[in-house]
Enzyme design. Structure first.
Site, mmCIF file in Angstrom:
data_model
loop_
_atom_site.group_PDB
_atom_site.id
_atom_site.type_symbol
_atom_site.label_atom_id
_atom_site.label_comp_id
_atom_site.label_asym_id
_atom_site.label_seq_id
_atom_site.Cartn_x
_atom_site.Cartn_y
_atom_site.Cartn_z
ATOM 1 N N TRP A 101 0.865 -1.181 0.000
ATOM 2 C CA TRP A 101 0.000 0.000 0.000
ATOM 3 C C TRP A 101 0.902 1.230 0.000
ATOM 4 O O TRP A 101 1.825 1.322 0.811
ATOM 5 C CB TRP A 101 -0.923 0.054 1.232
ATOM 6 C CG TRP A 101 -1.645 1.371 1.272
ATOM 7 C CD1 TRP A 101 -2.682 1.769 0.478
ATOM 8 C CD2 TRP A 101 -1.321 2.506 2.094
ATOM 9 N NE1 TRP A 101 -3.033 3.072 0.762
ATOM 10 C CE2 TRP A 101 -2.215 3.548 1.746
ATOM 11 C CE3 TRP A 101 -0.361 2.752 3.080
ATOM 12 C CZ2 TRP A 101 -2.187 4.810 2.352
ATOM 13 C CZ3 TRP A 101 -0.329 4.009 3.692
ATOM 14 C CH2 TRP A 101 -1.242 5.016 3.327
ATOM 15 N N GLU A 142 -3.019 -2.937 -2.551
ATOM 16 C CA GLU A 142 -4.163 -2.357 -1.825
ATOM 17 C C GLU A 142 -4.527 -0.975 -2.352
ATOM 18 O O GLU A 142 -3.722 -0.059 -2.350
ATOM 19 C CB GLU A 142 -3.819 -2.267 -0.322
ATOM 20 C CG GLU A 142 -4.937 -1.666 0.519
ATOM 21 C CD GLU A 142 -4.586 -1.612 2.001
ATOM 22 O OE1 GLU A 142 -3.438 -1.944 2.363
ATOM 23 O OE2 GLU A 142 -5.466 -1.215 2.795
ATOM 24 N N LYS A 148 -7.128 2.552 -2.530
ATOM 25 C CA LYS A 148 -7.754 3.454 -1.560
ATOM 26 C C LYS A 148 -8.481 4.564 -2.310
ATOM 27 O O LYS A 148 -8.070 4.958 -3.394
ATOM 28 C CB LYS A 148 -6.655 4.042 -0.656
ATOM 29 C CG LYS A 148 -7.155 4.860 0.518
ATOM 30 C CD LYS A 148 -6.050 4.992 1.564
ATOM 31 C CE LYS A 148 -6.429 5.959 2.660
ATOM 32 N NZ LYS A 148 -5.499 5.881 3.801
ATOM 33 N N ASP A 155 -9.762 -3.132 1.429
ATOM 34 C CA ASP A 155 -9.849 -2.599 2.786
ATOM 35 C C ASP A 155 -11.235 -1.980 2.947
ATOM 36 O O ASP A 155 -11.656 -1.158 2.121
ATOM 37 C CB ASP A 155 -8.748 -1.546 2.994
ATOM 38 C CG ASP A 155 -8.706 -0.979 4.401
ATOM 39 O OD1 ASP A 155 -9.766 -0.552 4.903
ATOM 40 O OD2 ASP A 155 -7.611 -0.926 5.002
ATOM 41 N N HIS A 173 -11.708 1.764 2.499
ATOM 42 C CA HIS A 173 -11.111 2.415 1.336
ATOM 43 C C HIS A 173 -12.062 2.640 0.178
ATOM 44 O O HIS A 173 -11.659 2.741 -0.969
ATOM 45 C CB HIS A 173 -9.890 1.623 0.860
ATOM 46 C CG HIS A 173 -8.732 1.745 1.803
ATOM 47 N ND1 HIS A 173 -7.463 1.334 1.495
ATOM 48 C CD2 HIS A 173 -8.659 2.252 3.052
ATOM 49 C CE1 HIS A 173 -6.667 1.567 2.507
ATOM 50 N NE2 HIS A 173 -7.370 2.117 3.477
ATOM 51 N N HIS A 215 -8.688 -6.357 4.288
ATOM 52 C CA HIS A 215 -8.337 -5.576 5.466
ATOM 53 C C HIS A 215 -9.661 -5.241 6.141
ATOM 54 O O HIS A 215 -10.365 -4.322 5.714
ATOM 55 C CB HIS A 215 -7.573 -4.308 5.094
ATOM 56 C CG HIS A 215 -6.090 -4.520 5.028
ATOM 57 N ND1 HIS A 215 -5.191 -3.492 4.870
ATOM 58 C CD2 HIS A 215 -5.357 -5.652 5.141
ATOM 59 C CE1 HIS A 215 -3.965 -3.993 4.871
ATOM 60 N NE2 HIS A 215 -4.034 -5.298 5.024
ATOM 61 N N ASP A 218 -12.090 6.863 6.455
ATOM 62 C CA ASP A 218 -11.258 5.685 6.725
ATOM 63 C C ASP A 218 -10.670 5.794 8.137
ATOM 64 O O ASP A 218 -9.461 5.908 8.301
ATOM 65 C CB ASP A 218 -10.156 5.623 5.662
ATOM 66 C CG ASP A 218 -9.269 4.398 5.808
ATOM 67 O OD1 ASP A 218 -9.762 3.377 6.328
ATOM 68 O OD2 ASP A 218 -8.100 4.468 5.398
ATOM 69 N N ASP A 256 -10.588 3.666 10.653
ATOM 70 C CA ASP A 256 -9.966 2.472 11.237
ATOM 71 C C ASP A 256 -10.400 2.208 12.679
ATOM 72 O O ASP A 256 -9.568 1.885 13.535
ATOM 73 C CB ASP A 256 -8.437 2.541 11.129
ATOM 74 C CG ASP A 256 -7.963 2.356 9.694
ATOM 75 O OD1 ASP A 256 -8.243 1.295 9.122
ATOM 76 O OD2 ASP A 256 -7.319 3.276 9.141
ATOM 77 N N ASP A 272 -7.319 -4.498 9.927
ATOM 78 C CA ASP A 272 -6.639 -3.204 9.822
ATOM 79 C C ASP A 272 -7.447 -2.146 10.569
ATOM 80 O O ASP A 272 -8.308 -1.492 9.992
ATOM 81 C CB ASP A 272 -6.455 -2.815 8.343
ATOM 82 C CG ASP A 272 -5.572 -1.585 8.191
ATOM 83 O OD1 ASP A 272 -5.040 -1.097 9.207
ATOM 84 O OD2 ASP A 272 -5.419 -1.101 7.050
HETATM 85 C C1 RNT Z 1 -3.804 2.673 4.856
HETATM 86 C C2 RNT Z 1 -3.970 1.226 4.557
HETATM 87 C C3 RNT Z 1 -2.872 0.324 5.051
HETATM 88 C C4 RNT Z 1 -2.409 0.674 6.440
HETATM 89 C C5 RNT Z 1 -1.442 -0.328 7.013
HETATM 90 C C6 RNT Z 1 -0.768 0.164 8.238
HETATM 91 O O1 RNT Z 1 -4.924 3.411 4.585
HETATM 92 O O2 RNT Z 1 -5.200 0.771 5.025
HETATM 93 O O3 RNT Z 1 -3.275 -0.977 4.956
HETATM 94 O O4 RNT Z 1 -3.476 0.818 7.322
HETATM 95 O O5 RNT Z 1 -0.538 -0.688 6.025
HETATM 96 ZN ZN ZN Z 2 -5.526 -1.379 4.882
#
Ligand code: RNT
Ligand code: ZN
Length: 412
Positions: A179, A220, A222, A253, A256, A280, A288, A290, A320
């Site tokens: 990523w 990955e 986003k 993810d 994302h 993720h 995003d 998390d 994640d």
């Molecule tokens: C960032 C991505 C990525 C990170 C990790 C730490 O937006 O989601 O996966 O969260 O690599």
């Molecule tokens: Zn991620």
């Protein structure tokens, strides 16, 4: 309710709880190291986390060293039924040497591999393309400067080698997920050149052949990030195409995409064009963010798709999220268990009946069935799983989480 009564209640619907428990036991979740220390890592450097990734909160107990992080992980795994994996980022190296990102080697991660061997867990890996002076402008593999691109390409190549050596040492293929934060705060005039540079850098990075039994490449995408609101170079369309053309895994993810999109709907669609998928699992709130994953509809629907579309065999489930406002170990434990609980509920659905109703366009039966099933005794089956795997539940779990948090609370 006792497990025996629950088992009978599910059997009434033609659902075999023993088969569900047997399957659940075999599904590894790749737990992310970065929940334990707020995405800081163990490089000997100062500076901000960068890349728009920011854990918020200052709950006591952040792991400051690899030993502290491993102790926290040992505790967390002991609270989670089944056998799982650890997802390491390159910036979590464990060495007295102070290599820059383009100098990292397998030896710098040897203590992690020894530990994983001892625990009988597999490792996954990630090159770290953020939290570094050469990434401060949110441009790495797509940077207009060839020298900067080469620096990050070298980091990426070394990460693939390290991942392959981890996979070989542990006898379990290591997923190496790429990523990059690359993007623009304001509307760029030349998106195409940036995307061509990212593509060319990835091609160079991924050119050396690797044995899939040792490591698997994943990319990955986003939608946007803090500081790159106008354009993310590695967008979903970019990586979807890249993964299909190059035979890599695609990492989806949950944070994302646009907030109203659920990757539950994407899984079957991308699975037609891809061999394997990386998830993720996260919980975006408005963006995003998390957050630690809840046992909510998003997770339930995703787990249901994995089971219903028979994708568990070619999906790698990674987590994640990062939250520093609550106990970091509790966040790991509850988040991972929630992923398992979602899978268990999916495995306990009367899928044949649901599919039969749907294919005969009897949407009323499908509707009644899904709603009636919400009252089924899933909790009793989960309790049985925890008991068989010898992990605490309910009040016993809270006691253990509190006990461990008190142990680490005086870390500076
Ligand atoms: C960032 C991505 C990525 C990170 C990790 C730490 O937006 O989601 O996966 O969260 O690599
Ligand atoms: Zn991620």
């Amino acid at each position: 309710m006792s497990y025996e009564s629950a088992k009978a209640a599910f059997a009434d619907w033609g659902v075999d709880t023993e088969a569900a428990l047997d399957r659940l036991k075999t599904i590894p979740i790749s737990m992310h190291c970065w929940q334990g220390d707020d995405v800081v890592g163990f490089e000997q450097k100062s500076g901000s986390s960068g890349g728009g990734i920011q854990a918020t909160g200052n709950h006591p107990g952040r792991a400051r060293t690899p030993d502290e992080l491993r102790a926290d992980l040992d505790f967390a795994y002991a609270m989670i039924p089944g056998s799982h994996r650890l997802n390491l980022h390159a910036m979590y190296l464990d060495t007295d040497a102070n290599p820059d990102r383009d100098e990292i080697e397998f030896a710098h991660f040897a203590p992690w591999v020894d530990w994983a061997k001892g625990q009988g867990i597999g490792l996954d890996f990630n090159p770290t393309f953020f939290a570094h002076a050469k990434a401060d402008d949110n441009l790495t593999l797509s940077h207009p400067d060839q020298g900067i691109r080469d620096f990050w390409i070298e980091h990426g190549k070394r990460s693939r080698d390290i991942a392959a050596q981890m996979g070989a040492a542990l006898g379990s293929s290591c997923v190496n997920n790429i990523w990059v934060p690359d993007g623009y705060k304001d509307t760029p005039i030349d998106r195409m050149s940036a995307r061509k540079r990212l593509e060319a850098s990835l091609d160079t990075m991924l050119a050396p052949p690797q044995d899939k039994a040792q490591m698997l490449d994943a990319v990955e995408s986003k939608l946007f990030g803090i500081g790159v609101e106008a354009c993310t170079v590695g967008s979903h369309e970019f990586y979807m195409g890249y993964a299909i053309r190059n035979g890599t895994l695609l990492c989806l993810d949950m944070g994302h995409f646009h907030p109203t999109e659920n990757i539950a709907d994407k899984l079957s669609a991308v699975a037609l064009s891809l061999d394997e998928i990386l998830l993720h699992v996260s919980r975006p709130m408005r963006w995003d963010s998390d957050h630690v994953i809840l046992l909510n509809d998003d997770i339930l629907q995703m787990a249901q798709e994995l089971v219903s579309a028979d994708l568990l065999g070619r999906t790698h489930i990674g987590l994640d999220f990062f939250d520093a406002t609550i106990s970091r170990t509790a966040a790991w434990v509850i988040g991972t268990r929630n992923m398992q609980k979602a899978l268990l509920r999916a495995l306990l659905l009367p899928l044949q009946q649901l599919k039969a109703a749907e294919s005969s366009q009897d949407f009323t039966t499908r509707f009644v069935l899904t709603e009636e099933f919400k009252d089924m005794p899933f909790g009793a089956v989960w309790n049985e799983f925890a008991a068989r795997e010898d992990v605490p539940n309910g009040q016993g779990l809270i006691k253990e989480l509190d006990r461990y948090q008190a142990l680490v609370a005086d870390r500076g």
